[in-house]
Write a protein that holds these residues in place. Structure first.
Motif, PDB file in Angstrom:
ATOM      1  N   GLU A   1      54.708  -5.832  36.046  1.00 17.39           N
ATOM      2  CA  GLU A   1      55.214  -4.624  36.688  1.00 17.39           C
ATOM      3  C   GLU A   1      55.653  -4.875  38.132  1.00 17.39           C
ATOM      4  N   VAL A   2      56.701  -4.144  38.528  1.00  6.30           N
ATOM      5  CA  VAL A   2      57.162  -4.157  39.919  1.00  6.30           C
ATOM      6  C   VAL A   2      57.396  -2.715  40.358  1.00  6.30           C
ATOM      7  N   SER A   3      57.375  -2.525  41.661  1.00  6.08           N
ATOM      8  CA  SER A   3      57.570  -1.177  42.200  1.00  6.08           C
ATOM      9  C   SER A   3      58.984  -0.680  41.926  1.00  6.08           C
ATOM     10  N   ASP A   4      59.103   0.583  41.584  1.00  9.28           N
ATOM     11  CA  ASP A   4      60.438   1.153  41.371  1.00  9.28           C
ATOM     12  C   ASP A   4      60.784   2.232  42.400  1.00  9.28           C
ATOM     13  N   THR A   5      60.011   2.299  43.504  1.00  9.88           N
ATOM     14  CA  THR A   5      60.219   3.361  44.481  1.00  9.88           C
ATOM     15  C   THR A   5      60.955   2.928  45.740  1.00  9.88           C
ATOM     16  N   GLY A   6      60.815   1.682  46.137  1.00 12.82           N
ATOM     17  CA  GLY A   6      61.380   1.234  47.397  1.00 12.82           C
ATOM     18  C   GLY A   6      60.552   1.636  48.595  1.00 12.82           C
ATOM     19  N   LYS A   7      59.363   2.210  48.381  1.00 11.57           N
ATOM     20  CA  LYS A   7      58.506   2.664  49.482  1.00 11.57           C
ATOM     21  C   LYS A   7      57.436   1.647  49.854  1.00 11.57           C
ATOM     22  N   ALA A   8      56.931   0.932  48.877  1.00  8.08           N
ATOM     23  CA  ALA A   8      55.897  -0.078  49.117  1.00  8.08           C
ATOM     24  C   ALA A   8      55.988  -1.108  47.992  1.00  8.08           C
ATOM     25  N   SER A   9      55.354  -2.247  48.217  1.00  7.41           N
ATOM     26  CA  SER A   9      55.377  -3.343  47.242  1.00  7.41           C
ATOM     27  C   SER A   9      56.809  -3.777  46.896  1.00  7.41           C
ATOM     28  N   VAL A  10      57.707  -3.623  47.860  1.00 12.43           N
ATOM     29  CA  VAL A  10      59.107  -4.022  47.631  1.00 12.43           C
ATOM     30  C   VAL A  10      59.215  -5.545  47.722  1.00 12.43           C
ATOM     31  N   PRO A  11      59.824  -6.208  46.733  1.00  8.34           N
ATOM     32  CA  PRO A  11      59.988  -7.663  46.813  1.00  8.34           C
ATOM     33  C   PRO A  11      60.786  -8.062  48.056  1.00  8.34           C
ATOM     34  N   ARG A  12      60.394  -9.201  48.628  1.00  2.81           N
ATOM     35  CA  ARG A  12      61.046  -9.721  49.834  1.00  2.81           C
ATOM     36  C   ARG A  12      61.467 -11.165  49.562  1.00  2.81           C
ATOM     37  N   LEU A  13      62.715 -11.506  49.915  1.00  4.12           N
ATOM     38  CA  LEU A  13      63.282 -12.819  49.614  1.00  4.12           C
ATOM     39  C   LEU A  13      63.418 -13.665  50.876  1.00  4.12           C
ATOM     40  N   SER A  14      63.169 -14.979  50.721  1.00  2.00           N
ATOM     41  CA  SER A  14      63.439 -15.925  51.807  1.00  2.00           C
ATOM     42  C   SER A  14      64.803 -16.574  51.573  1.00  2.00           C
ATOM     43  N   PRO A  15      65.390 -17.185  52.611  1.00  2.52           N
ATOM     44  CA  PRO A  15      66.619 -17.973  52.378  1.00  2.52           C
ATOM     45  C   PRO A  15      66.330 -19.154  51.462  1.00  2.52           C
ATOM     46  N   LEU A  16      67.370 -19.612  50.805  1.00  2.00           N
ATOM     47  CA  LEU A  16      67.224 -20.777  49.925  1.00  2.00           C
ATOM     48  C   LEU A  16      66.872 -22.028  50.725  1.00  2.00           C
ATOM     49  N   ARG A  17      66.019 -22.841  50.121  1.00  3.15           N
ATOM     50  CA  ARG A  17      65.597 -24.096  50.719  1.00  3.15           C
ATOM     51  C   ARG A  17      65.568 -25.156  49.623  1.00  3.15           C
ATOM     52  N   ALA A  18      65.555 -26.409  50.015  1.00  2.00           N
ATOM     53  CA  ALA A  18      65.589 -27.492  49.034  1.00  2.00           C
ATOM     54  C   ALA A  18      64.294 -27.557  48.233  1.00  2.00           C
ATOM     55  N   GLY A  19      64.407 -27.914  46.939  1.00  2.00           N
ATOM     56  CA  GLY A  19      63.251 -28.056  46.076  1.00  2.00           C
ATOM     57  C   GLY A  19      63.201 -26.982  45.014  1.00  2.00           C
ATOM     58  N   ASP A  20      62.114 -26.984  44.239  1.00  2.00           N
ATOM     59  CA  ASP A  20      61.970 -26.006  43.153  1.00  2.00           C
ATOM     60  C   ASP A  20      60.766 -25.099  43.356  1.00  2.00           C
ATOM     61  N   GLY A  21      60.120 -25.154  44.511  1.00  2.00           N
ATOM     62  CA  GLY A  21      59.027 -24.251  44.814  1.00  2.00           C
ATOM     63  C   GLY A  21      57.681 -24.664  44.284  1.00  2.00           C
ATOM     64  N   THR A  22      57.578 -25.827  43.662  1.00  2.00           N
ATOM     65  CA  THR A  22      56.285 -26.257  43.123  1.00  2.00           C
ATOM     66  C   THR A  22      55.479 -27.001  44.178  1.00  2.00           C
TER      67      THR A  22
END
Length: 218
Positions: free
Chosen positions: A197-218
Motif C-alpha cells: 500500500e501507498v498513500s493516495d492523499t498527497g498529505k503524508a507518506s508521500v514518496p520522495r525521489l532522489s536524483p539518479l546515481r550510478a549503480g543498482d541500489g544494492t
C-alpha cells in the motif's frame, strides 16, 4: 718546306681539341643529372620517387595501420542521452528502516552502446486499467544531480522513500503497476508493483525521489 706544313697542322689540331672541350662544359653533352627536388627546365619540381601527393593513390609500400583510417573498432559515444527504448526498468526490494520504506528504482542500459542519464525519473502509480491512483511523488531537489554514463548493461538508480502509511493514518491504495519514465523522455516503462500500500492523499507518506546515481541500489 717541312716547317711550313707542320705549323698549320698543329693549329688545326688545337682548334679541334678546343671545340670538344667547350661542348662538354655547357651540359648539353650529358653533364651531371639534376639534383633530386630541384627545379626542372619548365619551372616545376622534378619527380623524386613514388607518387605521394594523393594524385595516384597511396604508395604501394604503405602497410596496414599506417594511414589515417584506424583499424580499431569505433569507440562508443558517451554523450548521448539514453532513450526509453534502450533501457530496462526494475524496482528493488524494500529495505525498511525507522518506519520508512526504501525502494531502488533502477534503469539499466539494454542497448549495445553507452548513453547518459541525468536528474529524476518520472514515477506514476496506476491500477490495472492504467489509471493514476496516487499524486505524483516529490523530488529531493536539494540533492546534487549528476550525469551518469551507462555502458551496455550498467545501471543507475533513484532512491524512493516514504513513511509507512500506517504510522501517519492516511488512506491508501495498492497500485498494480509503477510506470518509470527516464529523464527527459515521454515514454514510460511499466514495472509490476509488489511493494504494498501507498498513500493516495498527497498529505503524508508521500514518496520522495532522489536524483539518479550510478549503480543498482544494492
Amino acid at each position: 718546306m717541312t716547317l711550313r706544313l707542320l705549323v698549320p697542322g698543329l693549329l688545326l689540331g688545337c682548334a679541334v681539341l678546343s671545340g670538344c672541350t667547350s661542348r662538354s662544359d655547357d651540359g648539353a653533352g650529358g653533364g651531371s643529372p639534376p639534383v633530386a627536388g630541384s627545379a626542372s627546365p619548365t619551372g616545376g619540381p622534378t619527380a623524386t620517387g613514388p607518387a605521394g601527393d594523393g594524385a595516384s593513390g597511396p604508395s604501394p609500400t604503405t602497410s596496414p595501420g599506417t594511414g589515417t583510417a584506424s583499424s580499431e573498432p569505433a569507440r562508443p559515444a558517451t554523450g548521448r542521452r539514453c532513450h526509453t527504448s534502450e533501457l530496462r526498468a526494475s524496482v528493488g526490494a524494500d529495505h525498511p528502516g525507522a518506519g520508512q520504506s526504501n525502494f531502488a528504482l533502477v534503469l539499466t542500459n539494454a542497448s549495445d552502446h553507452a548513453c547518459t542519464v541525468r536528474g529524476f525519473p518520472g514515477v506514476a502509480f496506476v491500477n490495472g486499467r492504467g489509471e493514476a491512483v496516487t499524486p505524483d511523488p516529490e523530488r529531493a531537489t536539494g540533492e546534487a544531480r549528476r550525469t551518469v554514463t551507462l555502458a551496455p548493461g550498467a545501471s543507475a538508480w533513484s532512491a524512493m522513500t516514504y513513511t509507512n502509511p500506517a504510522l501517519t493514518g492516511v488512506t491508501t491504495v495498492t497500485p498494480a503497476v509503477l510506470r518509470l519514465t527516464p529523464p527527459d523522455e515521454t515514454a514510460w516503462i511499466p514495472v509490476r508493483w509488489t511493494g504494498g500500500e501507498v498513500s493516495d492523499t498527497g498529505k503524508a507518506s508521500v514518496p520522495r525521489l532522489s536524483p539518479l546515481r550510478a549503480g543498482d541500489g544494492t
